[in-house]
Design a protein around this motif. Sequence first.
Motif, PDB file in Angstrom:
ATOM      1  N   ASP A   1       0.915  -1.221   0.011  1.00 15.14           N
ATOM      2  CA  ASP A   1       0.045   0.004   0.025  1.00 15.14           C
ATOM      3  C   ASP A   1       0.798   1.194  -0.099  1.00 15.14           C
ATOM      4  O   ASP A   1       0.545   2.352   0.553  1.00 15.14           O
ATOM      5  CB  ASP A   1      -0.987  -0.108   1.130  1.00 15.14           C
ATOM      6  N   PHE A   2       1.848   1.485  -0.680  1.00 15.12           N
ATOM      7  CA  PHE A   2       2.802   2.510  -0.900  1.00 15.12           C
ATOM      8  C   PHE A   2       3.255   2.509  -2.451  1.00 15.12           C
ATOM      9  O   PHE A   2       3.354   1.375  -3.049  1.00 15.12           O
ATOM     10  CB  PHE A   2       3.950   2.574   0.246  1.00 15.12           C
ATOM     11  N   GLY A   3       3.719   3.402  -2.940  1.00 16.61           N
ATOM     12  CA  GLY A   3       4.194   3.586  -4.184  1.00 16.61           C
ATOM     13  C   GLY A   3       5.719   4.048  -4.005  1.00 16.61           C
ATOM     14  O   GLY A   3       6.351   4.359  -3.231  1.00 16.61           O
ATOM     15  N   ILE A   4       6.442   3.790  -5.382  1.00 13.72           N
ATOM     16  CA  ILE A   4       7.685   4.314  -5.153  1.00 13.72           C
ATOM     17  C   ILE A   4       8.034   5.122  -6.562  1.00 13.72           C
ATOM     18  O   ILE A   4       7.518   4.926  -7.647  1.00 13.72           O
ATOM     19  CB  ILE A   4       8.617   2.839  -5.680  1.00 13.72           C
ATOM     20  N   SER A   5       8.641   6.320  -6.364  1.00 11.63           N
ATOM     21  CA  SER A   5       9.109   7.156  -7.371  1.00 11.63           C
ATOM     22  C   SER A   5      10.356   6.613  -8.172  1.00 11.63           C
ATOM     23  O   SER A   5      11.345   6.404  -7.609  1.00 11.63           O
ATOM     24  CB  SER A   5       9.377   8.572  -6.932  1.00 11.63           C
ATOM     25  N   THR A   6      10.170   6.243  -9.441  1.00  6.03           N
ATOM     26  CA  THR A   6      11.117   5.853 -10.261  1.00  6.03           C
ATOM     27  C   THR A   6      12.433   6.590 -10.213  1.00  6.03           C
ATOM     28  O   THR A   6      13.456   6.106 -10.338  1.00  6.03           O
ATOM     29  CB  THR A   6      10.956   5.276 -11.562  1.00  6.03           C
ATOM     30  N   ARG A   7      12.205   8.012 -10.441  1.00  3.37           N
ATOM     31  CA  ARG A   7      13.237   8.807 -10.538  1.00  3.37           C
ATOM     32  C   ARG A   7      14.280   8.957  -9.077  1.00  3.37           C
ATOM     33  O   ARG A   7      15.364   9.148  -9.614  1.00  3.37           O
ATOM     34  CB  ARG A   7      12.644  10.232 -10.746  1.00  3.37           C
ATOM     35  N   THR A   8      13.451   8.700  -8.077  1.00  2.00           N
ATOM     36  CA  THR A   8      14.337   8.946  -6.829  1.00  2.00           C
ATOM     37  C   THR A   8      14.885   7.741  -6.649  1.00  2.00           C
ATOM     38  O   THR A   8      16.144   7.919  -6.280  1.00  2.00           O
ATOM     39  CB  THR A   8      13.307   9.120  -5.581  1.00  2.00           C
ATOM     40  N   VAL A   9      14.611   6.464  -7.179  1.00  2.00           N
ATOM     41  CA  VAL A   9      15.109   5.248  -7.032  1.00  2.00           C
ATOM     42  C   VAL A   9      16.465   5.286  -8.025  1.00  2.00           C
ATOM     43  O   VAL A   9      17.650   5.037  -7.377  1.00  2.00           O
ATOM     44  CB  VAL A   9      14.253   3.912  -7.518  1.00  2.00           C
ATOM     45  N   PHE A  10      16.209   5.869  -9.451  1.00  2.00           N
ATOM     46  CA  PHE A  10      17.478   5.780 -10.132  1.00  2.00           C
ATOM     47  C   PHE A  10      18.528   6.778  -9.708  1.00  2.00           C
ATOM     48  O   PHE A  10      19.887   6.944  -9.897  1.00  2.00           O
ATOM     49  CB  PHE A  10      17.057   6.372 -11.555  1.00  2.00           C
ATOM     50  N   GLN A  11      18.070   8.153  -8.967  1.00  3.80           N
ATOM     51  CA  GLN A  11      19.017   8.849  -8.373  1.00  3.80           C
ATOM     52  C   GLN A  11      20.014   8.455  -7.465  1.00  3.80           C
ATOM     53  O   GLN A  11      21.119   8.797  -7.119  1.00  3.80           O
ATOM     54  CB  GLN A  11      18.051  10.078  -7.630  1.00  3.80           C
ATOM     55  N   GLU A  12      19.360   7.472  -6.624  1.00  6.49           N
ATOM     56  CA  GLU A  12      20.306   6.629  -5.723  1.00  6.49           C
ATOM     57  C   GLU A  12      21.101   5.459  -6.226  1.00  6.49           C
ATOM     58  O   GLU A  12      21.924   5.069  -5.259  1.00  6.49           O
ATOM     59  CB  GLU A  12      19.628   6.217  -4.445  1.00  6.49           C
ATOM     60  N   ILE A  13      21.276   5.101  -7.262  1.00  4.49           N
ATOM     61  CA  ILE A  13      22.117   4.162  -7.996  1.00  4.49           C
ATOM     62  C   ILE A  13      23.498   4.619  -7.978  1.00  4.49           C
ATOM     63  O   ILE A  13      23.896   5.675  -8.186  1.00  4.49           O
ATOM     64  CB  ILE A  13      21.690   3.786  -9.314  1.00  4.49           C
ATOM     65  N   ASP A  14      24.297   3.496  -7.379  1.00  5.59           N
ATOM     66  CA  ASP A  14      25.612   3.676  -7.304  1.00  5.59           C
ATOM     67  C   ASP A  14      26.060   2.655  -8.282  1.00  5.59           C
ATOM     68  O   ASP A  14      26.185   1.333  -7.960  1.00  5.59           O
ATOM     69  CB  ASP A  14      26.267   3.422  -6.089  1.00  5.59           C
ATOM     70  N   CYS A  15      26.724   2.827  -9.666  1.00  7.85           N
ATOM     71  CA  CYS A  15      26.918   1.823 -10.491  1.00  7.85           C
ATOM     72  C   CYS A  15      28.199   0.985 -10.229  1.00  7.85           C
ATOM     73  O   CYS A  15      28.254  -0.098 -10.805  1.00  7.85           O
ATOM     74  CB  CYS A  15      27.205   2.641 -11.864  1.00  7.85           C
ATOM     75  N   ASP A  16      29.016   1.588  -9.061  1.00  4.56           N
ATOM     76  CA  ASP A  16      30.093   0.543  -8.755  1.00  4.56           C
ATOM     77  C   ASP A  16      29.575  -0.201  -7.646  1.00  4.56           C
ATOM     78  O   ASP A  16      30.447  -1.315  -7.673  1.00  4.56           O
ATOM     79  CB  ASP A  16      31.276   1.607  -8.206  1.00  4.56           C
ATOM     80  N   THR A  17      28.673  -0.130  -7.115  1.00  6.09           N
ATOM     81  CA  THR A  17      28.421  -1.122  -5.976  1.00  6.09           C
ATOM     82  C   THR A  17      26.792  -1.957  -6.271  1.00  6.09           C
ATOM     83  O   THR A  17      26.882  -2.874  -5.655  1.00  6.09           O
ATOM     84  CB  THR A  17      28.129  -0.502  -4.576  1.00  6.09           C
ATOM     85  N   ILE A  18      26.259  -1.537  -7.362  1.00  9.22           N
ATOM     86  CA  ILE A  18      24.834  -2.160  -7.475  1.00  9.22           C
ATOM     87  C   ILE A  18      25.013  -3.572  -7.728  1.00  9.22           C
ATOM     88  O   ILE A  18      25.968  -4.053  -8.722  1.00  9.22           O
ATOM     89  CB  ILE A  18      24.187  -1.193  -8.603  1.00  9.22           C
ATOM     90  N   SER A  19      24.251  -4.431  -7.548  1.00  6.28           N
ATOM     91  CA  SER A  19      24.331  -5.726  -7.893  1.00  6.28           C
ATOM     92  C   SER A  19      23.743  -5.874  -9.657  1.00  6.28           C
ATOM     93  O   SER A  19      23.267  -5.067 -10.063  1.00  6.28           O
ATOM     94  CB  SER A  19      23.330  -6.434  -7.347  1.00  6.28           C
ATOM     95  N   ARG A  20      24.517  -7.101 -10.163  1.00  5.30           N
ATOM     96  CA  ARG A  20      24.334  -6.992 -11.587  1.00  5.30           C
ATOM     97  C   ARG A  20      23.391  -8.357 -11.821  1.00  5.30           C
ATOM     98  O   ARG A  20      23.562  -9.093 -11.200  1.00  5.30           O
ATOM     99  CB  ARG A  20      25.690  -7.127 -12.092  1.00  5.30           C
ATOM    100  N   VAL A  21      22.926  -8.435 -13.137  1.00  6.39           N
ATOM    101  CA  VAL A  21      22.165  -9.356 -13.587  1.00  6.39           C
ATOM    102  C   VAL A  21      22.645  -9.864 -14.779  1.00  6.39           C
ATOM    103  O   VAL A  21      22.939  -8.990 -15.695  1.00  6.39           O
ATOM    104  CB  VAL A  21      20.820  -9.174 -13.604  1.00  6.39           C
ATOM    105  N   ASN A  22      22.948 -11.213 -15.064  1.00  7.17           N
ATOM    106  CA  ASN A  22      23.445 -11.789 -16.539  1.00  7.17           C
ATOM    107  C   ASN A  22      22.147 -11.843 -17.396  1.00  7.17           C
ATOM    108  O   ASN A  22      21.568 -13.025 -17.396  1.00  7.17           O
ATOM    109  CB  ASN A  22      24.210 -13.078 -16.227  1.00  7.17           C
ATOM    110  N   ILE A  23      21.764 -10.822 -18.175  1.00  5.35           N
ATOM    111  CA  ILE A  23      20.561 -10.846 -19.002  1.00  5.35           C
ATOM    112  C   ILE A  23      20.963 -11.434 -20.198  1.00  5.35           C
ATOM    113  O   ILE A  23      20.041 -12.279 -20.734  1.00  5.35           O
ATOM    114  CB  ILE A  23      20.353  -9.221 -19.385  1.00  5.35           C
ATOM    115  N   GLU A  24      22.456 -11.736 -20.744  1.00  2.00           N
ATOM    116  CA  GLU A  24      22.400 -12.613 -21.611  1.00  2.00           C
ATOM    117  C   GLU A  24      22.146 -14.183 -21.460  1.00  2.00           C
ATOM    118  O   GLU A  24      21.510 -14.869 -22.235  1.00  2.00           O
ATOM    119  CB  GLU A  24      24.082 -12.475 -22.335  1.00  2.00           C
TER     120      GLU A  24
END
Length: 282
Positions: free
Chosen positions: A172-195
């Motif tokens: 019963d709460f929403g999430i702002s996509t914009r604010t989530v992306f603002q908090e991303i640290d590309c050096d530490t974020i978990s990765r997913v093997n899309i291939e």
Amino acid sequence: MVIIEKAPAKINLGLDIAGKCSDGYHKLSMVMVSIDLNDYVTVEACSEDVIKIVSDNNMMPLNKRNDVYKAAYLIKERYSIRSGVSIFLEKRIPVCAGLGGGSSDAAATIRALNKLWQLEMSQEEMIEIGFTIGSDVPYCLKAGCSLISGKGEQVECLNAKVSSWVVLVKPDFGISTRTVFQEIDCDTISRVNIEALKDAILADDYESMIAHMGNSLEDVTIARKPFIRKIKDRMVKCGADVALMTGSGPTVFALCKTEKKADRIVNSMKGFCKEVYKVRIL
């Protein structure tokens, strides 16, 4: 003339943040599938040169902040349309849920107005308009099972059919996509093997598919809303083949090969959250 377009929701089987572009946007690599939870967009010509939007959902802005309005406005401007349009938006997809409802509504509006105003737009032209509205709109114009890359504008339809029951749980709460992306640290974020995920889907290997599913944004969103972790854990405990947050959240979905297992999860989750849906992958 009245045109009605279906706008299906989507879930992310995989979402990887591959880095950040010089313009501030993130490089995305995702696999999305459409599910049979749908909004409906109805468009009809009106005599006044205006864009009128009506919805059965009072949470929706009915002005220029709405993606449906943005789509209609951009098309009117691009093709110098001097007639008006009345748009009715029937909402069934939860708002601010990570299910792509707004993007799918925009895509349905583009398709509907292409027919209403007989514009004969190519898919590339529709995607160009859609991408200016949001990064998920190009996918929603193609839908199905697709690999998405770039900033969201590159969509490759996968010649595969993913068959599964899906249980959706929206807290019963929403999430702002914009604010989530603002908090991303590309050096530490978990990765997913899309291939690897793509290969498993194309091979119709369900076990390998669920083993490679993942969402780079989960850690960011769950740090803000730990309740999402509780939903995931409860779904797995109830027998879900896999449980994953979709998009930037907060909706969590479970995949189940059998309807019996899906029903068991639905019954368990209904006492945990108000919004619970059992659907199929389209």
